[in-house]
Scaffold this active site. Structure first.
Site, PDB file in Angstrom:
ATOM      1  N   ILE A  70      -2.102  -2.447   9.294  1.00 56.01           N
ATOM      2  CA  ILE A  70      -2.689  -1.158   9.715  1.00 56.01           C
ATOM      3  C   ILE A  70      -4.083  -0.972   9.111  1.00 56.01           C
ATOM      4  O   ILE A  70      -4.893  -0.210   9.628  1.00 56.01           O
ATOM      5  CB  ILE A  70      -1.786   0.039   9.312  1.00 56.01           C
ATOM      6  CG1 ILE A  70      -0.340  -0.160   9.778  1.00 56.01           C
ATOM      7  CG2 ILE A  70      -2.331   1.334   9.877  1.00 56.01           C
ATOM      8  CD1 ILE A  70       0.583   1.021   9.474  1.00 56.01           C
ATOM      9  N   ASN A 109     -12.390  -4.019   2.103  1.00 50.17           N
ATOM     10  CA  ASN A 109     -11.016  -4.263   2.549  1.00 50.17           C
ATOM     11  C   ASN A 109     -10.709  -5.746   2.802  1.00 50.17           C
ATOM     12  O   ASN A 109      -9.552  -6.158   2.743  1.00 50.17           O
ATOM     13  CB  ASN A 109     -10.703  -3.409   3.781  1.00 50.17           C
ATOM     14  CG  ASN A 109     -10.412  -1.960   3.400  1.00 50.17           C
ATOM     15  OD1 ASN A 109     -10.390  -1.623   2.218  1.00 50.17           O
ATOM     16  ND2 ASN A 109     -10.201  -1.107   4.385  1.00 50.17           N
ATOM     17  N   ARG A 111      -2.364   9.097  21.362  1.00 46.71           N
ATOM     18  CA  ARG A 111      -3.364  10.174  21.363  1.00 46.71           C
ATOM     19  C   ARG A 111      -3.775  10.514  22.802  1.00 46.71           C
ATOM     20  O   ARG A 111      -3.840  11.682  23.186  1.00 46.71           O
ATOM     21  CB  ARG A 111      -4.585   9.734  20.544  1.00 46.71           C
ATOM     22  CG  ARG A 111      -4.313   9.780  19.047  1.00 46.71           C
ATOM     23  CD  ARG A 111      -5.388   9.067  18.251  1.00 46.71           C
ATOM     24  NE  ARG A 111      -5.294   9.387  16.830  1.00 46.71           N
ATOM     25  CZ  ARG A 111      -5.849   8.658  15.863  1.00 46.71           C
ATOM     26  NH1 ARG A 111      -6.548   7.589  16.171  1.00 46.71           N
ATOM     27  NH2 ARG A 111      -5.729   9.019  14.597  1.00 46.71           N
ATOM     28  N   ILE A 145      -0.570   6.653   4.244  1.00 44.24           N
ATOM     29  CA  ILE A 145       0.268   6.096   5.323  1.00 44.24           C
ATOM     30  C   ILE A 145       1.533   5.483   4.724  1.00 44.24           C
ATOM     31  O   ILE A 145       2.632   5.653   5.255  1.00 44.24           O
ATOM     32  CB  ILE A 145      -0.495   5.043   6.153  1.00 44.24           C
ATOM     33  CG1 ILE A 145      -1.780   5.629   6.736  1.00 44.24           C
ATOM     34  CG2 ILE A 145       0.383   4.508   7.297  1.00 44.24           C
ATOM     35  CD1 ILE A 145      -2.631   4.639   7.531  1.00 44.24           C
ATOM     36  N   HIS A 190      -9.850  -1.689  18.164  1.00 43.79           N
ATOM     37  CA  HIS A 190      -9.575  -0.365  17.602  1.00 43.79           C
ATOM     38  C   HIS A 190     -10.876   0.222  17.066  1.00 43.79           C
ATOM     39  O   HIS A 190     -11.078   0.350  15.869  1.00 43.79           O
ATOM     40  CB  HIS A 190      -8.537  -0.493  16.479  1.00 43.79           C
ATOM     41  CG  HIS A 190      -8.150   0.817  15.886  1.00 43.79           C
ATOM     42  ND1 HIS A 190      -7.624   1.849  16.625  1.00 43.79           N
ATOM     43  CD2 HIS A 190      -8.195   1.274  14.608  1.00 43.79           C
ATOM     44  CE1 HIS A 190      -7.364   2.872  15.821  1.00 43.79           C
ATOM     45  NE2 HIS A 190      -7.712   2.551  14.599  1.00 43.79           N
ATOM     46  N   GLY A 198       0.858  -1.175   0.000  1.00 48.44           N
ATOM     47  CA  GLY A 198       0.000   0.000   0.000  1.00 48.44           C
ATOM     48  C   GLY A 198       0.894   1.225   0.000  1.00 48.44           C
ATOM     49  O   GLY A 198       1.698   1.410   0.920  1.00 48.44           O
TER      50      GLY A 198
HETATM   51  P1  A3D Z   1      -4.897   5.407   1.050  1.00 49.45           P
HETATM   52  O1  A3D Z   1      -4.153   6.692   0.959  1.00 49.45           O
HETATM   53  O2  A3D Z   1      -6.154   5.287   0.271  1.00 49.45           O
HETATM   54  O3  A3D Z   1      -3.895   4.248   0.622  1.00 49.45           O
HETATM   55  C1  A3D Z   1      -4.298   2.930   0.445  1.00 49.45           C
HETATM   56  C2  A3D Z   1      -3.512   2.360  -0.701  1.00 49.45           C
HETATM   57  O4  A3D Z   1      -3.861   0.973  -0.845  1.00 49.45           O
HETATM   58  C3  A3D Z   1      -3.784   3.026  -2.064  1.00 49.45           C
HETATM   59  O5  A3D Z   1      -2.588   3.545  -2.611  1.00 49.45           O
HETATM   60  C4  A3D Z   1      -4.331   1.893  -2.908  1.00 49.45           C
HETATM   61  O6  A3D Z   1      -3.939   1.964  -4.285  1.00 49.45           O
HETATM   62  C5  A3D Z   1      -3.738   0.683  -2.220  1.00 49.45           C
HETATM   63  N1  A3D Z   1      -4.400  -0.571  -2.554  1.00 49.45           N
HETATM   64  C6  A3D Z   1      -5.715  -0.802  -2.796  1.00 49.45           C
HETATM   65  N2  A3D Z   1      -5.908  -2.092  -3.099  1.00 49.45           N
HETATM   66  C7  A3D Z   1      -4.701  -2.699  -3.040  1.00 49.45           C
HETATM   67  C8  A3D Z   1      -4.250  -4.018  -3.240  1.00 49.45           C
HETATM   68  N3  A3D Z   1      -5.092  -4.998  -3.575  1.00 49.45           N
HETATM   69  N4  A3D Z   1      -2.938  -4.265  -3.095  1.00 49.45           N
HETATM   70  C9  A3D Z   1      -2.076  -3.292  -2.741  1.00 49.45           C
HETATM   71  N5  A3D Z   1      -2.444  -2.032  -2.546  1.00 49.45           N
HETATM   72  C10 A3D Z   1      -3.735  -1.722  -2.691  1.00 49.45           C
HETATM   73  O7  A3D Z   1      -5.239   5.057   2.569  1.00 49.45           O
HETATM   74  P2  A3D Z   1      -4.370   5.368   3.885  1.00 49.45           P
HETATM   75  O8  A3D Z   1      -2.934   5.091   3.597  1.00 49.45           O
HETATM   76  O9  A3D Z   1      -4.769   6.688   4.426  1.00 49.45           O
HETATM   77  O10 A3D Z   1      -4.972   4.260   4.888  1.00 49.45           O
HETATM   78  C11 A3D Z   1      -4.739   2.893   4.641  1.00 49.45           C
HETATM   79  C12 A3D Z   1      -5.565   2.021   5.587  1.00 49.45           C
HETATM   80  O11 A3D Z   1      -5.162   2.246   6.937  1.00 49.45           O
HETATM   81  C13 A3D Z   1      -7.071   2.292   5.564  1.00 49.45           C
HETATM   82  O12 A3D Z   1      -7.781   1.076   5.613  1.00 49.45           O
HETATM   83  C14 A3D Z   1      -7.305   3.105   6.814  1.00 49.45           C
HETATM   84  O13 A3D Z   1      -8.624   2.986   7.304  1.00 49.45           O
HETATM   85  C15 A3D Z   1      -6.308   2.465   7.754  1.00 49.45           C
HETATM   86  N6  A3D Z   1      -5.934   3.271   8.928  1.00 49.45           N
HETATM   87  C16 A3D Z   1      -5.663   2.590  10.068  1.00 49.45           C
HETATM   88  C17 A3D Z   1      -5.291   3.268  11.211  1.00 49.45           C
HETATM   89  C18 A3D Z   1      -4.994   2.520  12.473  1.00 49.45           C
HETATM   90  O14 A3D Z   1      -4.495   3.090  13.422  1.00 49.45           O
HETATM   91  C19 A3D Z   1      -5.306   1.105  12.556  1.00 49.45           C
HETATM   92  C20 A3D Z   1      -5.190   4.677  11.196  1.00 49.45           C
HETATM   93  C21 A3D Z   1      -5.464   5.337  10.009  1.00 49.45           C
HETATM   94  C22 A3D Z   1      -5.837   4.624   8.869  1.00 49.45           C
END
Ligand code: A3D
Length: 318
Positions: free
Chosen positions: A119, A96, A152, A14, A176, A10
């Protein structure tokens, strides 16, 4: 000796911060995988081109081919959709789950010896699915949530009391989600209970209680607070920092005690479910799960949180 290898699955919000933090700290060579063509290559090239300025001697590369994560020591998974304003984390489970299944297969086939930190949300369900599909031992598959939730809580306490964040210890256990359990009794500043300091500040117990309740509620809703302000996407700097702390403890065998989403086997009366608890993270992965002594009220909150996790995980019909 070869440098450790860190795979990021990903390359979104993040993923980008993760890559930069891993590079700045020279934790190892970084490979970022994403299904979007060229994007991980572009993002990592941008980070790598800052290496002469920042002075890091690790490679940072991007790929759309799982083969390039071969030999990874650590894999951090952020693949998946983030929530939008008005959504709960649990609303992401359908879309997801499909993404996590393909990601876990990619990890299983290409990085079979890695320590995996998930994550993607909803966290407790996604880490469960990742462990099931990879088939890795539970000490090598965990989730990041508690480091951030606890950070936090600690930040709010430090700001309220006007003390350094370095001196605050705050613990959050459980799932979470909205039912997470910030442990008020254990919150302290350099060993002094936070409630004692609040009572000193306000001169009465009732006001101290009111202020603490507000901080607990803000901690539970902290992810949503950022989602609402951003308007598009969710928190990404602090989740990345939190996962890097876990990866660093593993890579350097630091044996840090960190709130981690780990597979419980009897602890807190829970069998075979992933829940946020204190763990020792070292070269062996999740080397130990620490069971804290909870009072009746805390245990009731924990039970409530575990029930929510069970319902969420049950909805995946694994
Ligand atoms: P985002 O910026 O959308 O990045 C997600 C990435 O995943 C994108 O670049 C997509 O292209 C990629 N992706 C989609 N499908 C696939 C796949 N099959 N294989 C590989 N890559 C793929 O999201 P983000 O970086 O902001 O957040 C990512 C995840 O973390 C989300 O599910 C959020 O809800 C989660 N998150 C968790 C926390 C915790 O503390 C647990 C906090 C914030 C966000």
């Amino acid at each position: 000796m070869a440098r450790p290898k860190i795979a990021l699955i990903g390359g979104g919000q993040i993923g980008g911060v993760l890559a930069q933090l891993c590079a700045l700290r020279e934790l190892g060579d970084v490979v970022m995988f994403d299904i979007v063509e060229n994007m991980p290559q572009g993002k990592t090239l941008d980070i790598a081109e800052a290496s002469p300025v920042d002075g890091f001697d690790v490679s940072v590369t991007g790929t759309n081919d799982y083969k390039d994560i071969a030999g990874s020591d650590v894999v951090i998974v952020t693949a998946g959709l983030p929530r939008k304003p008005g959504m709960s984390r649990d609303d992401l489970i359908g879309v997801n789950s499909k993404i996590m299944t393909s990601v876990a297969e990619g990890i299983r086939e290409n990085a079979p010896n890695a320590f995996v930190i998930v994550i993607s949300n909803p966290l407790d369900a996604m880490v469960t699915l990742c462990q099931k599909v990879t088939g890795f031992p539970s000490e090598r598959v965990c989730g990041q949530a508690g480091v951030l939730d606890s950070a936090r809580f600690a930040a709010f306490i430090a700001w309220e009391l006007g003390v350094s964040v370095k001196d605050v210890t705050a613990i959050t256990l459980g799932g979470h989600g909205d039912t997470m359990v910030p442990l008020v009794r254990y919150a302290n500043v350099a060993g002094i209970p936070v409630m004692e300091l609040l009572e000193q500040k306000y001169g009465n117990a009732a006001k101290a209680e009111e202020v603490m309740t507000a901080m607990v509620e803000r901690t539970k809703n902290a992810g949503g607070e950022v989602v609402k302000l951003l308007g598009n996407g969710s928190a990404f700097y602090s989740p990345a920092s939190s996962a890097v702390a876990m990866a660093e403890s593993f890579l350097k065998d630091q044996k840090r005690v960190l709130p981690t989403c780990a597979l419980l086997q009897g602890q807190y009366g829970v069998d075979n479910f992933y829940v946020g608890v204190h763990c020792v993270i070292g070269a062996g992965g999740i080397e130990k799960i620490i069971e804290m002594k909870l009072d009746a009220g805390e245990q009731a909150l924990m039970d409530n949180s575990v029930a929510a996790v069970k319902e969420l995980v049950g909805s995946m019909n694994l």
